[in-house]
Motif scaffolding. Structure first.
Motif, PDB file in Angstrom:
ATOM      1  N   ARG A 239       0.835  -1.217   0.000  1.00 22.38           N
ATOM      2  CA  ARG A 239       0.000   0.000   0.000  1.00 22.38           C
ATOM      3  C   ARG A 239       0.862   1.257   0.000  1.00 22.38           C
ATOM      4  O   ARG A 239       0.586   2.230  -0.722  1.00 22.38           O
ATOM      5  CB  ARG A 239      -0.925   0.014   1.216  1.00 22.38           C
ATOM      6  CG  ARG A 239      -2.178  -0.822   1.069  1.00 22.38           C
ATOM      7  CD  ARG A 239      -3.077  -0.418  -0.087  1.00 22.38           C
ATOM      8  NE  ARG A 239      -3.598   0.934   0.026  1.00 22.38           N
ATOM      9  CZ  ARG A 239      -4.783   1.236   0.557  1.00 22.38           C
ATOM     10  NH1 ARG A 239      -5.558   0.266   1.040  1.00 22.38           N
ATOM     11  NH2 ARG A 239      -5.205   2.479   0.596  1.00 22.38           N
ATOM     12  N   ALA A 240       1.923   1.245   0.792  1.00 20.52           N
ATOM     13  CA  ALA A 240       2.800   2.420   0.851  1.00 20.52           C
ATOM     14  C   ALA A 240       3.482   2.646  -0.492  1.00 20.52           C
ATOM     15  O   ALA A 240       3.616   3.796  -0.953  1.00 20.52           O
ATOM     16  CB  ALA A 240       3.840   2.236   1.961  1.00 20.52           C
ATOM     17  N   ASN A 258       1.539 -13.088  -1.968  1.00 22.66           N
ATOM     18  CA  ASN A 258       0.796 -12.615  -3.138  1.00 22.66           C
ATOM     19  C   ASN A 258      -0.659 -12.279  -2.837  1.00 22.66           C
ATOM     20  O   ASN A 258      -1.230 -11.383  -3.455  1.00 22.66           O
ATOM     21  CB  ASN A 258       0.873 -13.661  -4.256  1.00 22.66           C
ATOM     22  CG  ASN A 258       2.305 -13.929  -4.657  1.00 22.66           C
ATOM     23  OD1 ASN A 258       3.155 -13.048  -4.567  1.00 22.66           O
ATOM     24  ND2 ASN A 258       2.599 -15.146  -5.071  1.00 22.66           N
ATOM     25  N   ILE A 259      -1.276 -12.983  -1.901  1.00 19.26           N
ATOM     26  CA  ILE A 259      -2.660 -12.670  -1.546  1.00 19.26           C
ATOM     27  C   ILE A 259      -2.730 -11.271  -0.935  1.00 19.26           C
ATOM     28  O   ILE A 259      -3.589 -10.458  -1.291  1.00 19.26           O
ATOM     29  CB  ILE A 259      -3.229 -13.731  -0.583  1.00 19.26           C
ATOM     30  CG1 ILE A 259      -3.351 -15.081  -1.295  1.00 19.26           C
ATOM     31  CG2 ILE A 259      -4.578 -13.298  -0.028  1.00 19.26           C
ATOM     32  CD1 ILE A 259      -3.740 -16.229  -0.379  1.00 19.26           C
ATOM     33  N   ALA A 260      -1.806 -10.976  -0.022  1.00 19.69           N
ATOM     34  CA  ALA A 260      -1.775  -9.639   0.589  1.00 19.69           C
ATOM     35  C   ALA A 260      -1.460  -8.573  -0.451  1.00 19.69           C
ATOM     36  O   ALA A 260      -2.033  -7.468  -0.417  1.00 19.69           O
ATOM     37  CB  ALA A 260      -0.735  -9.598   1.707  1.00 19.69           C
ATOM     38  N   PHE A 265      -3.626  -3.925  -3.863  1.00 20.26           N
ATOM     39  CA  PHE A 265      -4.012  -3.317  -5.134  1.00 20.26           C
ATOM     40  C   PHE A 265      -5.516  -3.072  -5.174  1.00 20.26           C
ATOM     41  O   PHE A 265      -5.978  -1.985  -5.588  1.00 20.26           O
ATOM     42  CB  PHE A 265      -3.597  -4.224  -6.306  1.00 20.26           C
ATOM     43  CG  PHE A 265      -2.229  -3.944  -6.855  1.00 20.26           C
ATOM     44  CD1 PHE A 265      -2.062  -3.131  -7.965  1.00 20.26           C
ATOM     45  CD2 PHE A 265      -1.108  -4.496  -6.266  1.00 20.26           C
ATOM     46  CE1 PHE A 265      -0.794  -2.870  -8.486  1.00 20.26           C
ATOM     47  CE2 PHE A 265       0.172  -4.249  -6.766  1.00 20.26           C
ATOM     48  CZ  PHE A 265       0.325  -3.433  -7.881  1.00 20.26           C
ATOM     49  N   GLU A 266      -6.283  -4.069  -4.773  1.00 18.10           N
ATOM     50  CA  GLU A 266      -7.740  -3.936  -4.821  1.00 18.10           C
ATOM     51  C   GLU A 266      -8.231  -2.814  -3.910  1.00 18.10           C
ATOM     52  O   GLU A 266      -9.079  -1.999  -4.295  1.00 18.10           O
ATOM     53  CB  GLU A 266      -8.380  -5.263  -4.427  1.00 18.10           C
ATOM     54  CG  GLU A 266      -8.172  -6.367  -5.463  1.00 18.10           C
ATOM     55  CD  GLU A 266      -8.453  -7.757  -4.899  1.00 18.10           C
ATOM     56  OE1 GLU A 266      -8.830  -7.849  -3.708  1.00 18.10           O
ATOM     57  OE2 GLU A 266      -8.276  -8.745  -5.645  1.00 18.10           O
ATOM     58  N   ASP A 267      -7.694  -2.768  -2.691  1.00 16.72           N
ATOM     59  CA  ASP A 267      -8.139  -1.750  -1.742  1.00 16.72           C
ATOM     60  C   ASP A 267      -7.735  -0.347  -2.189  1.00 16.72           C
ATOM     61  O   ASP A 267      -8.411   0.643  -1.839  1.00 16.72           O
ATOM     62  CB  ASP A 267      -7.574  -2.035  -0.351  1.00 16.72           C
ATOM     63  CG  ASP A 267      -8.206  -3.269   0.286  1.00 16.72           C
ATOM     64  OD1 ASP A 267      -9.188  -3.799  -0.277  1.00 16.72           O
ATOM     65  OD2 ASP A 267      -7.707  -3.713   1.339  1.00 16.72           O
ATOM     66  N   CYS A 272      -3.555  -4.294 -11.418  1.00 17.35           N
ATOM     67  CA  CYS A 272      -2.265  -4.951 -11.600  1.00 17.35           C
ATOM     68  C   CYS A 272      -2.336  -5.665 -12.945  1.00 17.35           C
ATOM     69  O   CYS A 272      -2.930  -6.738 -13.070  1.00 17.35           O
ATOM     70  CB  CYS A 272      -1.987  -5.940 -10.470  1.00 17.35           C
ATOM     71  SG  CYS A 272      -0.370  -6.716 -10.601  1.00 17.35           S
ATOM     72  N   ALA A 273      -1.736  -5.053 -13.964  1.00 16.30           N
ATOM     73  CA  ALA A 273      -1.884  -5.562 -15.324  1.00 16.30           C
ATOM     74  C   ALA A 273      -1.111  -6.851 -15.555  1.00 16.30           C
ATOM     75  O   ALA A 273      -1.532  -7.708 -16.344  1.00 16.30           O
ATOM     76  CB  ALA A 273      -1.437  -4.502 -16.330  1.00 16.30           C
ATOM     77  N   VAL A 274       0.039  -7.007 -14.887  1.00 17.39           N
ATOM     78  CA  VAL A 274       0.877  -8.202 -15.027  1.00 17.39           C
ATOM     79  C   VAL A 274       1.383  -8.583 -13.644  1.00 17.39           C
ATOM     80  O   VAL A 274       1.866  -7.727 -12.901  1.00 17.39           O
ATOM     81  CB  VAL A 274       2.079  -7.961 -15.973  1.00 17.39           C
ATOM     82  CG1 VAL A 274       2.903  -9.247 -16.111  1.00 17.39           C
ATOM     83  CG2 VAL A 274       1.621  -7.463 -17.333  1.00 17.39           C
TER      84      VAL A 274
END
Length: 345
Positions: A239-240, A258-260, A265-267, A272-274
């Motif tokens: 996020r930062a 990867n889940i975090a 990105f979602e929040d 995230c294109a790639v």
């Protein structure tokens, strides 16, 4: 508790005395809770390895010591236990010592305890720090061969290393990210679990060198010390980075979490294109099937563990000498060419 194994086999598996195992099984007290857990883990290991327990032949008790997220250590355990029957007529039994994170001193304590208890070999995934290198030296001096797994300790006394070519893997990731981003603008987030693991450092160097040569206009934004875990630390780091750099459009996940990362990105409301990651563990398998990852760079863990066991057996004269162990091949896995679960690594 009911089980088909004699006390001497449980004691050998756990690396404890028969008297201690007897006290645990019969609830006599006077045993630490951590020791009781070791006994119960040993019985569970024996149950999974019961085909090896019944075999008659030269037996090698091998300890697998790993600092790694649970998802990867689980994949290693499954790969090794799938390979054990193929090593016949030798009988290879395994004890597991897994931890996700923590100070190097705790890992050194595990290695020194193995040295005191005895072992025919140690397969080790550990950070490349001086105290671990010294502990490897003590094991080898005690006649216990050490093989590094996935990430190397080249300055140590280890007898060999098994794993993929990490620089080539990083370069492959750069090629894929560059191809898939194409002419679209965007910077790339690189995520390491820790700066102490040599394999991650080598992947990062391969990635950076190839990106610099092929796509010099793209900036790389590095984060580290999320320990590859899907926890608040990894989320906060991502996020930062997203807040600092509004041009991040792609991720090369060198160390996991990867889940975090995807949740961050979602929040943040960012695309995230790639997204290129490593290791076809249970989390990445699911994310790949859901098309939330673009590709996973995979290598055959069963091959690596078979080679590691062969190195241990050669160190004891049970196999003839052989040439150097070659790196395992790096495979690019997409949602459309995933290997069967039994070969995933």
């Amino acid at each position: 508790m009911g089980h088909p194994f004699p006390i001497r086999e449980i004691a050998r598996q756990a690396g404890l005395s028969e008297a201690t195992v007897d006290r645990v099984l019969n609830g006599r007290g006077g045993v630490r809770e951590s020791t009781a857990r070791e006994v119960h883990r040993a019985i569970a290991d024996l149950d999974r390895q019961r085909t090896q327990v019944r075999l008659v032949g030269r037996t090698f008790m091998v300890d697998i010591v790993m600092q790694s997220p649970e998802r990867f250590s689980t994949a290693v355990r499954a790969a090794l236990e799938a390979e054990l029957p193929s090593l016949h007529p030798a009988v290879v039994r395994s004890r597991f010592h897994f931890r996700e994170t923590g100070p190097a001193g705790e890992l050194v304590a595990v290695l020194d305890r193995i040295g005191r208890r005895g072992s025919q070999g140690v397969l080790l995934k550990a950070p490349d720090v001086p105290e671990v290198t010294a502990a490897v030296g003590r094991l080898v001096a005690a006649g216990i061969p050490v093989v590094t797994l996935v990430t190397d300790l080249p300055a140590s006394a280890r007898i060999g290393h098994v794993g993929s070519d990490n620089r080539a893997a990083g370069a492959t990731a750069a090629y894929l990210v560059g191809q898939w981003l194409g002419d679209r603008p965007g910077n790339v987030l690189t995520s390491l679990s820790s700066g102490s693991f040599r394999n991650e450092e080598e992947r990062e160097m391969g990635f950076r060198a190839t990106m610099r040569a092929r796509h010099p206009g793209r900036s790389l934004v590095e984060i580290a010390e999320g320990h590859g875990l899907d926890a608040a630390t990894q989320y906060d780091l991502v996020r930062a980075a997203l807040e600092r750099d509004p041009e991040i459009r792609a991720v090369y996940s060198i160390g996991g979490g990867n889940i975090a990362t995807l949740r961050a990105f979602e929040d943040a409301g960012r695309e995230c294109a790639v997204f290129v990651a490593h290791d076809l563990d249970h989390d990445n398998t699911r994310l790949l099937r859901e098309h939330r990852l673009s590709a996973v760079l995979h290598h055959d863990l069963r091959h690596d563990l078979r080679e590691a066991c062969h190195l241990v057996m050669r160190a004891h004269g049970a196999l003839p000498p052989a040439g150097p162990t070659l790196p395992s091949a790096v495979q690019v896995v997409t949602p459309y060419n995933m290997p069967p679960p039994t070969t995933a690594g």
